[in-house]
Design an enzyme around this catalytic site. Structure first.
Site, PDB file in Angstrom:
ATOM      1  N   ASP A  67       0.688  -1.334  -0.240  1.00  0.00           N
ATOM      2  CA  ASP A  67       0.086   0.211   0.127  1.00  0.00           C
ATOM      3  C   ASP A  67       0.931   1.246   0.085  1.00  0.00           C
ATOM      4  O   ASP A  67       2.124   1.261   0.071  1.00  0.00           O
ATOM      5  CB  ASP A  67      -0.995  -0.235   1.239  1.00  0.00           C
ATOM      6  CG  ASP A  67      -0.233  -0.177   2.736  1.00  0.00           C
ATOM      7  OD1 ASP A  67       0.974  -0.169   2.640  1.00  0.00           O
ATOM      8  OD2 ASP A  67      -0.831  -0.405   3.515  1.00  0.00           O
ATOM      9  N   HIS A 137      -7.578  -2.280  10.610  1.00  0.00           N
ATOM     10  CA  HIS A 137      -7.208  -2.448   9.397  1.00  0.00           C
ATOM     11  C   HIS A 137      -6.038  -3.147   8.866  1.00  0.00           C
ATOM     12  O   HIS A 137      -5.070  -3.535   9.731  1.00  0.00           O
ATOM     13  CB  HIS A 137      -7.068  -0.915   8.554  1.00  0.00           C
ATOM     14  CG  HIS A 137      -5.644  -0.248   8.797  1.00  0.00           C
ATOM     15  ND1 HIS A 137      -5.605   1.013   8.668  1.00  0.00           N
ATOM     16  CD2 HIS A 137      -4.604  -0.691   9.284  1.00  0.00           C
ATOM     17  CE1 HIS A 137      -4.481   1.369   9.335  1.00  0.00           C
ATOM     18  NE2 HIS A 137      -3.697   0.392   9.574  1.00  0.00           N
ATOM     19  N   GLU A 142      -9.810  -0.321   5.154  1.00  0.00           N
ATOM     20  CA  GLU A 142     -10.508   0.263   6.398  1.00  0.00           C
ATOM     21  C   GLU A 142     -11.555  -0.306   6.805  1.00  0.00           C
ATOM     22  O   GLU A 142     -12.129  -1.179   6.107  1.00  0.00           O
ATOM     23  CB  GLU A 142     -10.720   1.766   6.397  1.00  0.00           C
ATOM     24  CG  GLU A 142      -9.613   2.671   5.872  1.00  0.00           C
ATOM     25  CD  GLU A 142      -8.567   2.871   7.156  1.00  0.00           C
ATOM     26  OE1 GLU A 142      -8.133   1.920   7.849  1.00  0.00           O
ATOM     27  OE2 GLU A 142      -8.439   4.120   7.623  1.00  0.00           O
TER      28      GLU A 142
END
Ligand code: F6R
Length: 240
Positions: A67, A137, A142
């Site tokens: 990410d 998370h 989320e």
């Protein structure tokens, strides 16, 4: 999903390293996907040591960054890309064809997500190492993210934007993240979630003993038949 308890974070990190090394020994072209952040940092350090000490061939390894903060330059010391440049890519001398990261500065983030989906489709993930956030998370998946999700841009919740300041030397505006999805985590052949310290004890309890629900993303680990939660004593203190 299995829980692997260790006395210390050092032992837990070494266990993660052993899994990655075993994967590389069995399959030199292993596809490894990792989160950045504090939880896997020691594992990265120990991994570099062991790869060099044991002379593990990394020439066919393919590495994927899980990410990134949207809009964060890769040379910002708090970015995920910077973390991996320092801790994996440079120490292992990986060549550009051996890794893929999001370009979170792109003005076409949908295209970045499509690229990531294509990369994962052509390089199925053998081993994925993730952490857990204080809101449960994984990556920037989320609360409320579908367990079938693929690469996507996420609006970050307040816990993530507040806690995320710890990576930066000065206050940052963090509002979106770009991340591999939970559906792709479920498809990874092996997933290791590493957590340490008392502050993670509550979220670990919710992840492994609580209801399996998209409201608490890390509970997805309970659905992975080859998923492992590796903990030190403190992070595991509430799960008996
Ligand atoms: C970072 C990431 C995040 C972190 C999580 C825990 O790339 O994917 O989901 O894993 O926020 O962060 P640490 O390990 O710093 O407590």
């Amino acid at each position: 999903m299995q829980i692997v308890k260790h006395e210390t974070h050092q032992e837990s990190s070494q266990w993660v390293v052993d899994q990655i090394i075993q994967s590389l020994q069995a399959k030199p072209d292993s596809v490894v996907c990792m989160a950045s952040g504090h939880s896997p940092a020691l594992a990265c350090e120990l991994l570099i040591h062991d790869i060099k000490f044991k002379k593990i061939d990394c020439s066919k390894l393919f590495f994927i960054g899980l990410d990134e903060w949207v809009g964060m330059p890769p040379d910002d010391s708090g970015s995920c890309k910077y973390f991996f440049d320092q801790n994996i890519i440079r120490p292992l001398n990986l060549l550009p064809h051996q890794y893929h990261f999001y370009d979170s500065l792109s003005n076409n983030l949908e295209e970045e997500c499509e690229k990531m989906n294509e990369i994962i489709a052509s390089h199925p993930i053998d081993i994925m190492v993730v952490g857990i956030g204080m809101n449960g998370h994984i990556g920037f998946n989320e609360p409320g993210t579908s367990f079938a999700s693929k690469a996507h841009v996420a609006d970050l919740d307040e816990t993530t934007t507040t806690v995320g300041q710890k990576y930066f030397t000065e206050a940052k505006k963090l509002d979106k993240g770009i991340t591999i999805g939970l559906g792709q985590l479920l498809e990874a052949k092996k997933v290791l979630l590493i957590a340490n310290g008392e502050k993670k004890a509550q979220v670990i309890k919710a992840a492994v003993r609580g209801e399996i629900t998209e409201s608490f993303p890390a509970s997805v680990m309970q659905l992975h038949s080859n998923g492992y939660i590796t903990l030190d004593l403190e992070a595991g203190s509430l799960i008996g």
